[in-house]
Design a protein around this motif. Sequence first.
Motif, short mmCIF file in Angstrom:
data_model
loop_
_atom_site.label_atom_id
_atom_site.label_comp_id
_atom_site.label_asym_id
_atom_site.label_seq_id
_atom_site.Cartn_x
_atom_site.Cartn_y
_atom_site.Cartn_z
N GLN A 22 0.81 -1.21 0.00
CA GLN A 22 0.00 0.00 0.00
C GLN A 22 0.85 1.26 0.00
O GLN A 22 0.48 2.27 -0.61
CB GLN A 22 -0.96 0.00 1.19
N ASN A 26 0.50 4.26 -2.62
CA ASN A 26 0.35 5.66 -2.21
C ASN A 26 1.38 6.54 -2.91
O ASN A 26 1.07 7.67 -3.31
CB ASN A 26 0.49 5.78 -0.70
N THR A 29 0.26 6.93 -6.66
CA THR A 29 -0.92 7.77 -6.88
C THR A 29 -0.70 9.22 -6.46
O THR A 29 -1.25 10.14 -7.07
CB THR A 29 -2.14 7.20 -6.14
N SER A 30 0.10 9.44 -5.41
CA SER A 30 0.32 10.80 -4.93
C SER A 30 1.42 11.52 -5.68
O SER A 30 1.48 12.75 -5.69
CB SER A 30 0.67 10.77 -3.43
N ARG A 37 3.87 7.02 3.29
CA ARG A 37 2.71 7.35 4.13
C ARG A 37 1.79 6.15 4.25
O ARG A 37 1.61 5.38 3.30
CB ARG A 37 1.94 8.54 3.55
N ASP A 39 -2.17 5.66 5.50
CA ASP A 39 -3.41 6.36 5.86
C ASP A 39 -3.17 7.86 5.97
O ASP A 39 -3.76 8.55 6.80
CB ASP A 39 -3.95 5.81 7.19
N ASN A 493 -8.47 0.13 -1.13
CA ASN A 493 -7.79 1.38 -1.49
C ASN A 493 -8.52 2.58 -0.92
O ASN A 493 -8.77 3.58 -1.60
CB ASN A 493 -7.66 1.52 -3.01
N SER A 495 -9.00 5.18 2.71
CA SER A 495 -8.47 5.61 4.00
C SER A 495 -9.51 5.25 5.07
O SER A 495 -10.65 4.92 4.76
CB SER A 495 -8.21 7.12 4.00
#
Length: 575
Positions: A22, A26, A29-30, A37, A39, A493, A495
């Motif tokens: 995950q 992250n 996608t970010s 990171r 959550d 996927n 939070s």
Amino acid sequence: MYLGCIVSPPSLMDDVDAVQAQIARNMLTSGDWVTARLDGVPYLEKAPLIYWAIAVSYKILGVHDWVARLPVALSAVALCWLTAAFGVWAFGGRAGFYAGLCMSTGVGLFLFTRVQIPDVMLTLAVALALWAFLRALDEQEPHPRRWAFVLAACLGVGLLLKSLVGVLFPVAAGAIYLFLTGQLFSAKTWRRLRPFSGLAIAISIAAPWHILAALRNPPYFDLTFRSVPGEYHGFLWFFFMNEQVLRFLNLRSPRDYNTVPRLYFWLFHLLWLFPWSVYFPAVARLSFKPADRAGRTRLLALCWTGFVLVFFTFSTTQEYYSMPCYPALALLLGSAMALGGNSVRLGTRVISAVAACAAVAAIALLILVRHVPTPGDISIALNQRPGTYTLSLGHMGDLTIPAFAYLRAPLAVAAAAFLVGALGTFRSTGRRAFLAAALMMVLFFHAARLALVVFDPYLSSRPLAEALMRAPAGKLIVDHHYYTFSSIFFYTNRSALLLNGRFNNLVYGSYAPGAPNVFIDDAQWKTMWLGPERCYLVATDFALPRLEKLVDKARLYGVAASGGKVVLTNQPDWR
């Protein structure tokens, strides 16, 4: 074999397995490939190269659990090939083949590549670094400069995999070797190793991420020699002081880890290198004099193994921490197996006896549980002991005799594997016996893979995640720590709010400037649960009595249950 066995298990497991997957998603996608990171909370304790490798795999092949496993799987295959190639270069074709056989069919490498930890990648970097070290020093090597640069590049990569130990292990092993061979203070040695240009290469690889991570997560310099919950000192302090120095001294906070007793840590290598560890007595008969390439390699392997084991003897230890010395032990074992002798023949008889006993035990278990019913999934029959899970093999203590009723197919395959090993090594010696033992382990690994399928609902929360994705939209809350249900985050996927989850790995980052407030307590949860908004809560069965005290049992509507875990909602019309 490794690609099939590592990529094929059914689901990413809770805890570190889905966490790594995950974090990589992250980052992808970010667009932030510097600060990991979870959550939304900064996760500053680990080096990033495994995240980058997984994220690149996602970019090429899409976001899937099997894609997340590819970097570890490919690294395991490369490590086996590298060990064999190292052995061929040092000892010849037969010993190199046996060294690769030991590496690829030993218990330890298979067991500790079931989850997404970077240790096999670190082991690959350390092994390549030390082979490059020997080749740079070898008088017959036509390209010593090239190998000196490979050594330096491996040190830089090691820093991005496991921080300081990625440099410490190969450098310390090499320094001890140079001291024992009288080359440590030789100008010729250092001309061949090219330390200044090598240092520039290592820094150019590792420094950019460290600098960016420090700049994006200030303060920049803090030498506080204490680790106290609630205090935030930036990236550099946490990554180096807390995670390296204070962890070595067993003073790190949070103390979310355990340590294996020192004697067990050493003795476990008889298991991690099984079945080939039976040939350790033959290793003692080898020559370690650095008179030729074979002797120099054996001496380096001894320095390599000795430093890693002694280092962790004085530090906190997990079962897999010593993986970087597996190639060294495989090289020694392969060399001994190629030379043969009475010790090797006796070792083969030991394999036959152990395999026969294991086959009898597996058959006895099959008979013992032949009429035991298997309602639900295997979690019903396990003796769950959460306090032991800070050790990587803590779940092994969960097994009970009734649990083996759920494992009939894996037991049958394991029994067949051990029978093959017992019969194949009973009268055979040499290459034929070694191949029979290797075949036994290949079959046993497939039995272990079948067992993972049975354990999937217990070790992963994927069924709960799939139920959540089918349910109407609502606020997601996870009880306890992020790691406890990390596969929920991967497969949905999404939070989530963490109920009483501000501890262990997320504590430090939760105090970083700008960190999201995703932590709630029982009182806040009760208010939300009794409010008009639809909420979902993921929890273990053990949490139900506590939840029923907070709200009326009638307000806890079951959505799904699997593996001793449940999804609850506060709305009756969730379907």
